[in-house]
Design a protein around this motif. Structure first.
Motif, PDB file in Angstrom:
ATOM      1  N   LYS A   9      -3.896  -2.415  12.343  1.00 21.03           N
ATOM      2  CA  LYS A   9      -3.205  -2.254  11.054  1.00 21.03           C
ATOM      3  C   LYS A   9      -4.095  -1.508  10.060  1.00 21.03           C
ATOM      4  O   LYS A   9      -3.619  -0.738   9.246  1.00 21.03           O
ATOM      5  CB  LYS A   9      -2.825  -3.617  10.476  1.00 21.03           C
ATOM      6  N   PHE A  10      -5.380  -1.783  10.116  1.00 18.97           N
ATOM      7  CA  PHE A  10      -6.341  -1.140   9.219  1.00 18.97           C
ATOM      8  C   PHE A  10      -7.552  -0.706  10.038  1.00 18.97           C
ATOM      9  O   PHE A  10      -7.911  -1.369  11.004  1.00 18.97           O
ATOM     10  CB  PHE A  10      -6.820  -2.106   8.125  1.00 18.97           C
ATOM     11  N   PRO A  39      -1.085   9.706   0.237  1.00 19.41           N
ATOM     12  CA  PRO A  39      -0.570   9.063  -0.977  1.00 19.41           C
ATOM     13  C   PRO A  39       0.379   9.956  -1.771  1.00 19.41           C
ATOM     14  O   PRO A  39       0.060  11.116  -2.054  1.00 19.41           O
ATOM     15  CB  PRO A  39      -1.852   8.759  -1.767  1.00 19.41           C
ATOM     16  N   VAL A  88      -2.135   7.105   6.110  1.00  9.74           N
ATOM     17  CA  VAL A  88      -1.393   6.074   6.822  1.00  9.74           C
ATOM     18  C   VAL A  88      -0.660   6.768   7.968  1.00  9.74           C
ATOM     19  O   VAL A  88       0.017   7.779   7.758  1.00  9.74           O
ATOM     20  CB  VAL A  88      -0.378   5.346   5.915  1.00  9.74           C
ATOM     21  N   PRO A 110       4.986  -0.279  11.861  1.00 12.61           N
ATOM     22  CA  PRO A 110       4.527  -0.715  10.537  1.00 12.61           C
ATOM     23  C   PRO A 110       3.413   0.142   9.947  1.00 12.61           C
ATOM     24  O   PRO A 110       3.095   0.017   8.774  1.00 12.61           O
ATOM     25  CB  PRO A 110       4.035  -2.143  10.787  1.00 12.61           C
ATOM     26  N   GLY A 111       2.813   0.998  10.759  1.00 16.51           N
ATOM     27  CA  GLY A 111       1.783   1.891  10.242  1.00 16.51           C
ATOM     28  C   GLY A 111       0.367   1.386  10.477  1.00 16.51           C
ATOM     29  O   GLY A 111       0.122   0.187  10.622  1.00 16.51           O
ATOM     30  N   THR A 112      -0.568   2.342  10.524  1.00 15.14           N
ATOM     31  CA  THR A 112      -2.009   2.067  10.571  1.00 15.14           C
ATOM     32  C   THR A 112      -2.639   2.765   9.381  1.00 15.14           C
ATOM     33  O   THR A 112      -2.478   3.983   9.228  1.00 15.14           O
ATOM     34  CB  THR A 112      -2.643   2.595  11.863  1.00 15.14           C
ATOM     35  N   ARG A 113      -3.321   2.007   8.559  1.00 10.66           N
ATOM     36  CA  ARG A 113      -3.995   2.588   7.386  1.00 10.66           C
ATOM     37  C   ARG A 113      -5.421   2.922   7.776  1.00 10.66           C
ATOM     38  O   ARG A 113      -6.213   2.024   8.057  1.00 10.66           O
ATOM     39  CB  ARG A 113      -3.955   1.601   6.228  1.00 10.66           C
TER      40      ARG A 113
ATOM     41  N   GLN B  38      12.517   4.515   2.540  1.00 15.61           N
ATOM     42  CA  GLN B  38      11.188   3.974   2.767  1.00 15.61           C
ATOM     43  C   GLN B  38      10.744   3.128   1.597  1.00 15.61           C
ATOM     44  O   GLN B  38      10.685   3.604   0.465  1.00 15.61           O
ATOM     45  CB  GLN B  38      10.156   5.089   3.016  1.00 15.61           C
ATOM     46  N   PRO B  40       7.601   0.762  -0.114  1.00 14.54           N
ATOM     47  CA  PRO B  40       6.134   0.862  -0.108  1.00 14.54           C
ATOM     48  C   PRO B  40       5.515   0.080   1.046  1.00 14.54           C
ATOM     49  O   PRO B  40       5.953  -1.012   1.378  1.00 14.54           O
ATOM     50  CB  PRO B  40       5.750   0.241  -1.462  1.00 14.54           C
ATOM     51  N   SER B  41       4.531   0.693   1.677  1.00 15.07           N
ATOM     52  CA  SER B  41       3.759   0.080   2.766  1.00 15.07           C
ATOM     53  C   SER B  41       4.597  -0.219   4.011  1.00 15.07           C
ATOM     54  O   SER B  41       4.212  -1.068   4.819  1.00 15.07           O
ATOM     55  CB  SER B  41       3.093  -1.228   2.294  1.00 15.07           C
ATOM     56  N   GLN B  42       5.727   0.442   4.150  1.00 15.59           N
ATOM     57  CA  GLN B  42       6.544   0.285   5.350  1.00 15.59           C
ATOM     58  C   GLN B  42       6.899   1.645   5.927  1.00 15.59           C
ATOM     59  O   GLN B  42       6.856   2.664   5.223  1.00 15.59           O
ATOM     60  CB  GLN B  42       7.831  -0.476   5.036  1.00 15.59           C
TER      61      GLN B  42
END
Lengths: 117, 106
Positions: A9-10, A39, A88, A110-113, B38, B40-42
């Motif tokens: 995840k991170f 961002p 991300v 869910p993404g990897t930051r 979308q 945030p953070s998803q």
């Protein structure tokens, strides 16, 4: 079904380090892809795959490698991390639609930051 | 690849109908139009897809004029939870633009 899963995840890397971001899906989708999102920006396509053994470049492929040895897994490798790769990362999958194109309904993980210092 | 243009941001109030228009002048004959949401953070979530005229599902409606050079996502009676970024995509490679940041206020 777990859907699309991503690990870790991170992650924090130092410049020059390498690592692999993992992506797996259990929906038997032919099409998988990797995006990065900086961002305040939209998603940019890095690489995609239309099936096991077949990969192709997206909009921003430089600095990344992919392979697709199974239908389920689509790892993304950073060969030598750079601060510009801080982002991300999202993995997505879908069925193939007409003429081998992806179905327009993609499922995202869910993404990897990732932070590169 | 068809390029899309959307407003960067929009504001609305709870209970209002929100219409987000996307311009895609170079859409190809075989291209479908797809909208994602979308939070945030998803990761993005598929909302609706269409080819021409009107498509409706439980979440939204999509209006596409005959020339297909634009499309409008319509969200009926928005709530605070509809605050998100909305992306319009055209074509098979699923290229995301900057999207429209929708802010719903009480």
């Amino acid at each position: 079904n777990a859907g699309v899963t991503q690990t870790p995840k991170f992650q924090v890397l130092k410049t020059g380090q390498s690592m692999t971001l993992q992506c797996a899906q259990d929906m038997n989708h032919e099409y998988m892809s990797w995006y990065r999102q900086d961002p305040g920006m939209g998603l940019r396509l890095i690489h995609y795959s239309v099936g096991a053994g077949i990969t192709d470049q997206g909009e921003v492929p430089n600095g990344y490698n992919v392979s697709r040895s199974t239908t389920e897994d689509f790892p993304l490798r950073l060969l030598s991390a750079a601060p510009s790769q801080t982002s991300v990362y999202f993995c997505a999958s879908s069925y193939s639609g007409l003429a081998g194109r992806p179905s327009y309904e993609q499922y995202f993980g869910p993404g990897t930051r990732l932070t590169v210092t | 690849l068809a390029k899309t243009t959307q407003p960067i941001s929009m504001d609305s109030y709870e209970g209002q109908e929100v219409n987000i228009t996307c311009s895609h002048n170079n859409i190809a004959t075989n291209d479908y139009i797809t909208w994602y949401q979308q939070f945030p953070s998803q990761g993005p979530r598929f909302i609706i897809q269409g080819y021409k005229t009107k498509v409706t599902n439980e979440v939204a409606s999509l209006f596409i004029p005959a020339d297909r050079k634009s499309s409008t996502l319509s969200l009926p009676r928005v709530s605070l939870s509809d605050t998100a970024v909305y992306y319009c995509l055209v074509g098979g490679k699923l290229i995301f633009g900057q999207g429209t940041e929708l802010s719903v206020k009480p």
